[in-house]
Write an enzyme that holds these catalytic residues in place. Structure first.
Site, PDB file in Angstrom:
ATOM      1  N   CYS A   1      -3.452   0.229  -3.320  1.00 17.75           N
ATOM      2  CA  CYS A   1      -4.197   0.492  -2.085  1.00 17.75           C
ATOM      3  C   CYS A   1      -3.531   1.628  -1.315  1.00 17.75           C
ATOM      4  CB  CYS A   1      -4.280  -0.772  -1.221  1.00 17.75           C
ATOM      5  SG  CYS A   1      -2.688  -1.550  -0.901  1.00 17.75           S
TER       6      CYS A   1
ATOM      7  N   CYS B   1       0.832  -1.207   0.000  1.00 20.36           N
ATOM      8  CA  CYS B   1       0.000   0.000   0.000  1.00 20.36           C
ATOM      9  C   CYS B   1       0.869   1.262   0.000  1.00 20.36           C
ATOM     10  CB  CYS B   1      -0.916   0.006   1.222  1.00 20.36           C
ATOM     11  SG  CYS B   1      -2.260  -1.188   1.081  1.00 20.36           S
TER      12      CYS B   1
END
Length: 261
Positions: free
Chosen positions: A155, A74
């Site tokens: 993400c 992420c």
């Protein structure tokens, strides 16, 4: 052999792809050491060999995508359009970000070409079709699928580096970023989109964050429920541009500093 307008398959394609794959999973990312480079090469070859290069489908590449995919941490995904050279210089100097070309799939395929032909030996080394000759060519289908997968995996905070010095506008709906990647970002996984709008040192300054095409991009992203921050000439990237233009006024660390002799 069919004749096309683009360059042919890269010479020694198998050796190039295997070499890049082994380099990626041993020297660069040993945590991916269980990837099977031979299988990956075979699945790439099977996607196009002996096939008409205008009839390639996403299904042809599905086995390759599954074999070569790996998780993207992420906050690390960095998308780009018309900033290829700069964005890759940046990810080389800052390991906190990854472009598609820094993933295994993109690393293996970057700057090489391949296409098949129905006649022996099944690979065309002389020429391959350009996108305007046929949309479903091996390269276009591959990059669209790889880009879709890269966007789906993103993400946290994602970044996009765009070019504020191109006349046609920094954001183009026809680009891979504009037509594939933004529509495959998942609003449930992505918290924020940071736009870095980079202008060439010394201009031209064709567009800023308040510009027409950037506003269009922002409204597309807002419609999809993303929070957006746009920054003109993101400083860490600008400092990298300044390596080549250290004496330009844009590159002065303090605009009115006096040299201490």
């Amino acid at each position: 052999m069919l004749k096309w307008k683009d360059r042919g398959t890269t010479k020694n394609l198998q050796e190039v792809v295997l070499g890049r794959c082994y380099n990626y999973i041993t020297a660069q990312h040993p945590e991916l050491g269980d990837k099977d480079c031979l299988k990956i090469w075979e699945s790439l070859k099977d996607a196009f060999i002996y096939k008409n290069p205008c009839n390639i489908t996403p299904e042809d590449y599905q086995p390759l995508m599954e074999l070569a995919s790996h998780p993207i941490p992420c906050n690390k995904s960095l998308f780009w359009s018309k900033t290829g050279d700069l964005v890759h210089r940046y990810t080389k100097s800052n390991q906190n970000f990854l472009t598609l070309e820094d993933t295994l799939l993109g690393y293996m395929a970057d700057r090489i070409s391949w296409c098949g032909d129905p006649s022996a030996p099944g690979i065309n080394y002389e020429s391959c079709p350009k996108r305007n000759e046929c949309e479903s060519n091996p390269s276009s289908v591959f990059w669209k699928m790889a880009s879709k997968m890269f966007a789906e995996a993103a993400c946290g905070v994602v970044q996009v580096m765009l070019n504020g010095s191109v006349e046609a506008g920094a954001f183009r709906s026809s680009s891979i970023f504009g037509s594939v990647e933004i529509f495959n970002l998942n609003p449930d996984k992505v918290s924020e989109v940071h736009i870095w709008l980079m202008q060439d040192i010394g201009g031209p300054q064709s567009e800023s964050c308040s510009g027409h095409s950037i506003q269009r991009l922002i409204s597309i992203l807002e419609e999809r429920n993303f929070k957006i921050i746009c920054e003109d000439n993101y400083r860490p990237v600008q400092l990298l541009q300044c390596v080549h233009n250290p004496d330009h006024t844009d590159c002065r660390l303090c605009t009115n500093s006096t040299a201490i002799l």
